[in-house]
Design a protein around this motif. Structure first.
Motif, PDB file in Angstrom:
ATOM      1  N   ASN A  79       6.399   7.065  -7.127  1.00 50.57           N
ATOM      2  CA  ASN A  79       5.477   7.794  -6.834  1.00 50.57           C
ATOM      3  C   ASN A  79       4.980   9.323  -6.988  1.00 50.57           C
ATOM      4  O   ASN A  79       5.293  10.634  -6.741  1.00 50.57           O
TER       5      ASN A  79
ATOM      6  N   HIS B  20       1.109  -1.340  -0.234  1.00 51.37           N
ATOM      7  CA  HIS B  20       0.432   0.085   0.202  1.00 51.37           C
ATOM      8  C   HIS B  20       0.658   1.112   0.066  1.00 51.37           C
ATOM      9  O   HIS B  20       1.802   1.580   0.467  1.00 51.37           O
TER      10      HIS B  20
ATOM     11  N   ARG C 167      -4.120   6.788 -10.697  1.00 54.68           N
ATOM     12  CA  ARG C 167      -2.999   5.769 -10.960  1.00 54.68           C
ATOM     13  C   ARG C 167      -1.726   7.448 -12.559  1.00 54.68           C
ATOM     14  O   ARG C 167      -1.519   6.791 -12.124  1.00 54.68           O
TER      15      ARG C 167
ATOM     16  N   HIS D 287       0.002  10.277  -5.663  1.00 55.12           N
ATOM     17  CA  HIS D 287      -1.338   9.006  -5.039  1.00 55.12           C
ATOM     18  C   HIS D 287      -1.062   8.198  -3.890  1.00 55.12           C
ATOM     19  O   HIS D 287      -0.511   7.727  -3.727  1.00 55.12           O
ATOM     20  N   GLN D 288      -2.488   7.889  -3.763  1.00 52.07           N
ATOM     21  CA  GLN D 288      -2.409   6.178  -2.923  1.00 52.07           C
ATOM     22  C   GLN D 288      -3.023   5.034  -4.173  1.00 52.07           C
ATOM     23  O   GLN D 288      -3.057   5.204  -5.538  1.00 52.07           O
ATOM     24  N   LEU D 289      -1.861   4.004  -4.196  1.00 53.77           N
ATOM     25  CA  LEU D 289      -1.754   2.690  -4.653  1.00 53.77           C
ATOM     26  C   LEU D 289      -2.208   1.840  -4.335  1.00 53.77           C
ATOM     27  O   LEU D 289      -1.323   1.548  -3.290  1.00 53.77           O
TER      28      LEU D 289
ATOM     29  N   PHE E  71      -2.723  -3.506 -10.415  1.00 57.40           N
ATOM     30  CA  PHE E  71      -3.098  -3.063  -8.992  1.00 57.40           C
ATOM     31  C   PHE E  71      -3.951  -1.689  -9.209  1.00 57.40           C
ATOM     32  O   PHE E  71      -4.794  -2.012  -9.954  1.00 57.40           O
ATOM     33  N   ASN E  72      -4.702  -1.370  -7.503  1.00 58.64           N
ATOM     34  CA  ASN E  72      -6.041  -0.529  -6.992  1.00 58.64           C
ATOM     35  C   ASN E  72      -5.753   0.849  -7.075  1.00 58.64           C
ATOM     36  O   ASN E  72      -4.872   1.226  -5.932  1.00 58.64           O
ATOM     37  N   ALA E  73      -6.089   1.748  -7.870  1.00 59.01           N
ATOM     38  CA  ALA E  73      -5.866   3.261  -7.388  1.00 59.01           C
ATOM     39  C   ALA E  73      -7.216   4.164  -7.827  1.00 59.01           C
ATOM     40  O   ALA E  73      -7.056   4.109  -9.413  1.00 59.01           O
TER      41      ALA E  73
ATOM     42  N   GLU F   7      -3.788   7.267 -15.678  1.00 58.00           N
ATOM     43  CA  GLU F   7      -4.787   7.270 -15.570  1.00 58.00           C
ATOM     44  C   GLU F   7      -5.799   6.779 -16.404  1.00 58.00           C
ATOM     45  O   GLU F   7      -6.781   6.085 -15.624  1.00 58.00           O
TER      46      GLU F   7
ATOM     47  N   ASN G 235       0.729   8.953  -0.610  1.00 57.67           N
ATOM     48  CA  ASN G 235       0.809   9.835  -1.123  1.00 57.67           C
ATOM     49  C   ASN G 235       1.962  10.539  -0.551  1.00 57.67           C
ATOM     50  O   ASN G 235       2.930  11.157  -1.576  1.00 57.67           O
TER      51      ASN G 235
ATOM     52  N   SER H 202      -5.343  -2.905 -15.403  1.00 57.20           N
ATOM     53  CA  SER H 202      -5.455  -3.039 -13.596  1.00 57.20           C
ATOM     54  C   SER H 202      -4.360  -4.183 -13.557  1.00 57.20           C
ATOM     55  O   SER H 202      -4.134  -4.435 -12.465  1.00 57.20           O
TER      56      SER H 202
END
Length: 186
Positions: free
Chosen positions: A122, A27, A57, A126-128, A52-54, A99, A30, A104
């Motif tokens: 990063n 995980h 992205r 953002h979060q990923l 990946f899940n965001a 994006e 930011n 994914s």
């Protein structure tokens, strides 16, 4: 009974190595800039899968360096240079997560036997959430760990034999018998 417990423990370790349990989840927050992920030794035709899940992205880069260059990571990898598109010369695989990318999941085949070290940068802050699976052609073991099941089986066969010799020795020579030896062998 100690021999049996030891043997069962060795079987448990062997089962752990033989079945597909190698999924790692990371995980990224930011404030995370550069993440070095655990290295993995690939056989020829080994594969890796990155899911990946965001929500956003944009600005994430994933790339792989060889083990021989990973110790130079402080020199070769600069957050600002990577975010400006300048990568080290010895990158084996490189991905820019966009994006509006459709899939994914990234799946790639490694063409030669080598140890690779993945890095995630990063740039978009953002979060990923990454889920990574490494796999060789016939197992999930790292190429450097492939002798381990044979070693574990050998040790699990040798240990009961030595325990049996220890018990026989204590029976044949009771004048040298120490009670703790019997306790250790059961």
């Amino acid at each position: 009974s100690v021999c049996l417990l030891y043997f069962l423990n060795e079987i448990h370790i062997m089962i752990f190595y033989l079945f597909p349990f190698f999924y790692s989840t990371y995980h990224l927050f930011n404030h995370d800039k550069i993440i070095k992920i655990n290295d993995y030794g690939f056989n020829t035709n080994g594969t890796f899968t990155i899911s990946f899940n965001a929500p956003n992205r944009t600005g994430f880069y994933i790339f792989f360096l060889g083990e021989e260059y990973s110790h130079l990571s402080k020199v070769l990898i600069s957050y600002n240079r990577i975010c400006n598109g300048t990568f080290p010369n010895h990158v084996y695989y490189k991905y820019n997560l966009r994006e509006n990318g459709r899939n994914s999941t990234i799946t790639e085949k490694v063409n030669s036997s080598r140890v690779l070290v993945p890095f995630v940068v990063n740039c978009g802050q953002h979060q990923l959430i990454l889920k990574i699976q490494f796999k060789n052609s016939n197992s999930y073991l790292d190429i450097r760990e492939q002798p381990l099941p044979i070693i574990y089986v050998t040790i699990s066969l040798i240990y009961p034999f030595i325990s049996l010799l220890w018990i026989i020795n204590s029976i044949m020579y009771p004048q040298f018998h120490i009670k703790i030896h019997t306790i250790f062998s059961f």
